[in-house]
Design an enzyme around this catalytic site. Structure first.
Site, PDB file in Angstrom:
ATOM      1  N   PRO A   2       0.845  -1.212   0.000  1.00 47.62           N
ATOM      2  CA  PRO A   2       0.000   0.000   0.000  1.00 47.62           C
ATOM      3  C   PRO A   2       0.872   1.250   0.000  1.00 47.62           C
ATOM      4  O   PRO A   2       1.537   1.565   0.981  1.00 47.62           O
ATOM      5  CB  PRO A   2      -0.802  -0.138   1.299  1.00 47.62           C
ATOM      6  CG  PRO A   2       0.023  -1.024   2.170  1.00 47.62           C
ATOM      7  CD  PRO A   2       0.771  -1.947   1.279  1.00 47.62           C
ATOM      8  N   VAL A   5       1.967   5.179  -0.099  1.00 45.14           N
ATOM      9  CA  VAL A   5       1.621   6.534   0.316  1.00 45.14           C
ATOM     10  C   VAL A   5       2.740   7.437  -0.183  1.00 45.14           C
ATOM     11  O   VAL A   5       3.921   7.078  -0.098  1.00 45.14           O
ATOM     12  CB  VAL A   5       1.484   6.660   1.845  1.00 45.14           C
ATOM     13  CG1 VAL A   5       1.307   8.115   2.244  1.00 45.14           C
ATOM     14  CG2 VAL A   5       0.311   5.823   2.347  1.00 45.14           C
ATOM     15  N   ASP A  34       5.917   2.251   1.996  1.00 40.80           N
ATOM     16  CA  ASP A  34       5.019   1.135   2.268  1.00 40.80           C
ATOM     17  C   ASP A  34       4.316   1.402   3.591  1.00 40.80           C
ATOM     18  O   ASP A  34       4.941   1.378   4.659  1.00 40.80           O
ATOM     19  CB  ASP A  34       5.828  -0.162   2.327  1.00 40.80           C
ATOM     20  CG  ASP A  34       4.962  -1.410   2.450  1.00 40.80           C
ATOM     21  OD1 ASP A  34       3.781  -1.279   2.835  1.00 40.80           O
ATOM     22  OD2 ASP A  34       5.471  -2.513   2.183  1.00 40.80           O
ATOM     23  N   HIS A  35       2.994   1.626   3.529  1.00 44.40           N
ATOM     24  CA  HIS A  35       2.248   2.018   4.728  1.00 44.40           C
ATOM     25  C   HIS A  35       2.072   0.859   5.712  1.00 44.40           C
ATOM     26  O   HIS A  35       1.613   1.067   6.847  1.00 44.40           O
ATOM     27  CB  HIS A  35       0.878   2.583   4.334  1.00 44.40           C
ATOM     28  CG  HIS A  35       0.419   3.692   5.229  1.00 44.40           C
ATOM     29  ND1 HIS A  35       0.758   3.767   6.561  1.00 44.40           N
ATOM     30  CD2 HIS A  35      -0.357   4.783   4.997  1.00 44.40           C
ATOM     31  CE1 HIS A  35       0.212   4.837   7.104  1.00 44.40           C
ATOM     32  NE2 HIS A  35      -0.480   5.482   6.165  1.00 44.40           N
ATOM     33  N   ARG A  36       2.428  -0.351   5.319  1.00 43.45           N
ATOM     34  CA  ARG A  36       2.402  -1.452   6.275  1.00 43.45           C
ATOM     35  C   ARG A  36       3.530  -1.317   7.290  1.00 43.45           C
ATOM     36  O   ARG A  36       3.429  -1.810   8.425  1.00 43.45           O
ATOM     37  CB  ARG A  36       2.550  -2.797   5.549  1.00 43.45           C
ATOM     38  CG  ARG A  36       1.412  -3.141   4.602  1.00 43.45           C
ATOM     39  CD  ARG A  36       1.740  -4.395   3.814  1.00 43.45           C
ATOM     40  NE  ARG A  36       2.939  -4.232   2.989  1.00 43.45           N
ATOM     41  CZ  ARG A  36       3.423  -5.198   2.199  1.00 43.45           C
ATOM     42  NH1 ARG A  36       2.778  -6.370   2.123  1.00 43.45           N
ATOM     43  NH2 ARG A  36       4.499  -4.984   1.480  1.00 43.45           N
TER      44      ARG A  36
END
Length: 497
Positions: free
Chosen positions: A292, A294, A466-468
């Site tokens: 994901p 951002v 990586d928004h994780r």
């Protein structure tokens, strides 16, 4: 022990399963040395020269230039004891693979015409001989490249492929040449000499870089027919493109009868998706739909940084060093990682792997496509060592000599879109990395400085993450620290190191 050694396409590492033969550096009959480069192969990551495993004489070349070969497939056979005389039996010969049957070439002898099956006579008493195997009465010839018109030297084999072909006698022995019905006449149009003959328009060797040769193959342009406009008469991309455009222009007669369908086809170009472009597409698609993304942006006043670069260039020990704003951006990223190590990590499903080393990737646009080689353990380098490493990395990438190892194991990447005059972008993460920084163009713009609007050197940074792994706070702090360094690098070096 057999004196003929078969050399298979080696495993080039990093999960690569195939390679395209860009050019053969040797030919049948050449005497070669141990570790002498024999073939240039393009993988999905780089163009590499493969050295010989044995010294000896080239007995067989199994595949032509332009062929895509799987790892482990025989590509060349070498007679490791050429001084022992001619081969006495077929026991000394390697067993050809199914893939090598495409390289079959007829060795005409009395009572033999047309290729048949390996290992026995063909219908009508004809026999075919694999190149380099058994007796041979003609010089070895490479198979013409795709799209090339056969030369007159290849005319004897025309009855095997020409259509329609006059009936051939069915007797076990074919009559002598005068009794054989003639094949349809070859038109008197100019004959294209395959580029693999290695000779240019002026009779000398064809001088062209591997990416240019690849472009010529893709566009169906014969390099041997061109006169290069580059250094020492080398052929450039522009020479190939001009030749392709000229070949595509219809003659006045053809233009008069051109149909709507053919006109439409002439205005389209179909480019095979392979090599670097194919790997990039697969990696970007996998990354875009797995991590994901951002992206955050920051505009920075780099006036002080640009002045610092000018002072650095003026120092005697830095006069032979390539100093650019990208050097300061790289240093800023490396220092910011020390303050926020989670940025330099990988999502591994059930765990996050945080790395104490930074293999800093620098995206490079080359003639073969976009590649991202990386500087190993860049955080340990001094500013001068970092500058030298970046210069070497870019020069190697531009020449098409980046090795697969140099493009693997990256942990964090910078893409310098500013060199194209672009302000910034929303870059996609390389697979396995958690952050990538886009560095935009440095422009003179109106900026509020000390309460007054003044012209300042300004750039915009774009950080995708990586928004994780990286939440908004961590991503913002990391980007802010990079911006602070670029706003005043000398002060940041004193405070952070």
């Amino acid at each position: 022990m057999s004196r003929i050694k078969t050399f298979n396409l080696p495993d080039l590492g990093e999960g690569l399963t195939e390679g395209e033969i860009l050019s053969w550096l040797v030919k049948v009959g050449d005497v070669i040395e141990l570790n002498q480069p024999i073939v240039e192969v393009e993988t999905a990551k780089a163009a590499v020269e493969i050295p010989a495993k044995w010294a000896g004489r080239v007995q067989t070349i199994h595949h032509p230039e332009g062929a895509t070969i799987e790892v482990g497939t025989p590509i060349i056979a070498i007679d490791t004891d050429p001084d022992a005389g001619p081969l006495e039996s077929t026991d000394d010969l390697p067993t050809p693979s199914a893939a090598s049957l495409a390289a079959v070439e007829v060795a005409p002898a009395e009572g033999m015409v047309e290729p048949g099956l390996i290992g026995g006579p063909a219908p009508g008493g004809r026999t075919a001989v694999l190149v380099g195997y058994g007796p041979r009465t003609t010089a070895a010839k490479r198979r013409p490249r795709k799209g090339a018109v056969p030369t007159q030297a290849a005319a004897p084999t025309a009855p095997a492929v020409a259509a329609p072909t006059p009936p051939v006698p069915t007797a076990r022995t074919v009559p002598t040449a005068p009794a054989v019905p003639a094949a349809p006449a070859v038109p008197a149009a100019p004959v294209t000499v395959p580029a693999s003959n290695g000779r240019g328009a002026a009779g000398g060797p064809v001088l062209a870089k591997p990416p240019v040769r690849k472009l010529a193959r893709d566009l169906g342009v014969d390099l041997a027919a061109l006169t290069g406009s580059g250094p020492l008469g080398s052929i450039t991309r522009e020479d190939v493109q001009r030749a392709a455009a000229g070949a595509a222009e219809p003659t006045p007669v053809a233009a008069a009868v051109t149909t709507a369908a053919s006109f439409g086809a002439d205005r389209e170009q179909r480019i095979p998706v392979k090599g670097v472009r194919k790997l990039t597409a697969e990696n970007m698609s996998r990354s875009a739909f797995t991590a994901p993304h951002v992206t955050e942006f920051l505009t920075v006043d780099m006036t002080r940084a640009m002045k610092a670069l000018d002072r650095l260039r003026g120092r005697r020990e830095w006069r032979d060093v390539r100093v650019s704003p990208l050097l300061l951006v790289a240093k800023a990223v490396l220092l910011a990682v020390k303050r926020h190590p989670m940025v330099n990590s990988t999502w591994a499903g059930d765990e996050i792997v945080v790395k104490e080393y930074v293999n800093l990737g620098i995206a490079a646009a080359t003639e073969r496509g976009l590649i991202v080689p990386n500087i190993k353990d860049a955080g340990r380098l001094t500013l001068r060592e970092l500058a030298d490493a970046m210069t070497g990395l870019v020069q190697t990438a531009k020449s098409g000599r980046t090795s697969p190892a140099d493009m693997s194991g990256g942990t964090l990447t910078i893409t310098n879109v500013g060199v194209f005059g672009v302000d910034t972008g929303t870059p996609i993460l390389p697979p396995g990395e958690s952050a990538i920084l886009a560095f935009g163009a440095v422009r003179e713009m109106p900026w509020v400085h000390k309460g007054k609007v003044r012209p300042r050197q300004v750039t915009t940074l774009g950080l995708s993450f990586d928004h994780r792994i990286i939440d908004g706070e961590l991503g913002s702090k990391f980007l802010r620290d990079i911006g602070d360094f670029l706003a005043d690098p000398e002060a940041a070096l004193l405070a952070w190191t």
